[in-house]
Design a protein around this motif. Sequence first.
Motif, PDB file in Angstrom:
ATOM      1  N   ASN A 158      20.584  47.246  23.421  1.00 24.55           N
ATOM      2  CA  ASN A 158      21.820  47.287  24.219  1.00 24.55           C
ATOM      3  C   ASN A 158      21.562  47.534  25.704  1.00 24.55           C
ATOM      4  N   LYS A 159      20.348  47.288  26.143  1.00 21.45           N
ATOM      5  CA  LYS A 159      20.025  47.395  27.558  1.00 21.45           C
ATOM      6  C   LYS A 159      19.777  46.002  28.127  1.00 21.45           C
ATOM      7  N   ASN A 160      20.200  45.799  29.366  1.00 14.90           N
ATOM      8  CA  ASN A 160      19.933  44.549  30.073  1.00 14.90           C
ATOM      9  C   ASN A 160      18.625  44.707  30.850  1.00 14.90           C
ATOM     10  N   ILE A 161      17.613  43.993  30.397  1.00 13.22           N
ATOM     11  CA  ILE A 161      16.278  44.130  30.963  1.00 13.22           C
ATOM     12  C   ILE A 161      16.006  42.984  31.932  1.00 13.22           C
ATOM     13  N   SER A 224      25.828  46.515  32.797  1.00 10.24           N
ATOM     14  CA  SER A 224      25.601  47.890  32.348  1.00 10.24           C
ATOM     15  C   SER A 224      24.200  48.089  31.795  1.00 10.24           C
ATOM     16  N   ASN A 225      23.758  49.349  31.827  1.00 13.26           N
ATOM     17  CA  ASN A 225      22.473  49.735  31.225  1.00 13.26           C
ATOM     18  C   ASN A 225      21.323  48.817  31.655  1.00 13.26           C
ATOM     19  N   GLU A 227      17.696  47.941  33.198  1.00 15.75           N
ATOM     20  CA  GLU A 227      16.347  48.451  33.435  1.00 15.75           C
ATOM     21  C   GLU A 227      15.497  47.316  33.968  1.00 15.75           C
TER      22      GLU A 227
END
Length: 302
Positions: A158-161, A224-225, A227
Amino acid sequence: MTSEEIKLRLINNDALFNNIFVIEQDFDIVPNTHPHYGASITYQDLTELRRDFLLQLVDTVIDWVYGSSKFAELQKLYVASGKSLAAASSEIIRKAKQKFRRSDDKLLIQGQLGELLLFHFIQRTKQAVPLLRKMPITTSSSHERFGADAIHYKIRDNKNIIILGEAKAYTSSYKFSSAFENAINSILDTYENLRTELNLYLHEDFLDAEMNRVAEAFLTNKLSNVEIELVSLVLYNETTDIKITNEQEIKNQITQIICERYSNFDKSKIDLDKHPILRRITYIVFPVWKLDEIADEFQKMI
């Protein structure tokens, strides 16, 4: 965009990596929180598969220059103009290769060789797709400069890398330690300018529509979120002799050379406190014996 949609955009580069010997392990380098990589052109028995490696690499030029949606768009356009499907595909491939013919500078060609490998390694090891493609920028007269060699994207937990990559290619005139240090400093500079660089190309017509929306959301802080991770590929000319004995022993020697390159680097030059983003860097060290010959052959083939 979902993680499943991203996976569908990943290219199949198995044929290329059948000709690359990849080492993934804990090398003596910092950060040591995740594996880094070593790689080289592979051997079959006593033969280095240089020609096979180059053929497979050149065949992927079109994957680097155009995404699947752009390829389909161009194919449809050329078919509508009166070409057969095969002829349309042939024209797209020809145009993709022409983007490499804007300079006879050997260092530039070596750089493009490194950037193409970087493109594949990020997709292979990080499972991330291009957010921005460099080739349409560097070959356009209206875009004189582009810092990053690769900006890729994926979703994980659920993180956008956002993965920022840079490739450095060095001839025999460079010592490895200075080349490795320069590569680290260079990607730090690129990281500092990421938002500025990305903003320059937002909404350009060569951007994938879905990726454009991701880039815009990133720049407006609506993603959102987030990294950011770094990938640094160092393609360099190796001069250490290898004893041609048998395939496994040759690969053992290559592994030892790469391990020593990592181990002998002055770790104090990787300042994790000053540059905490370096805690998220992945290194790829790729020695090539007679790199200048590989680059010359690459240029001829494209």
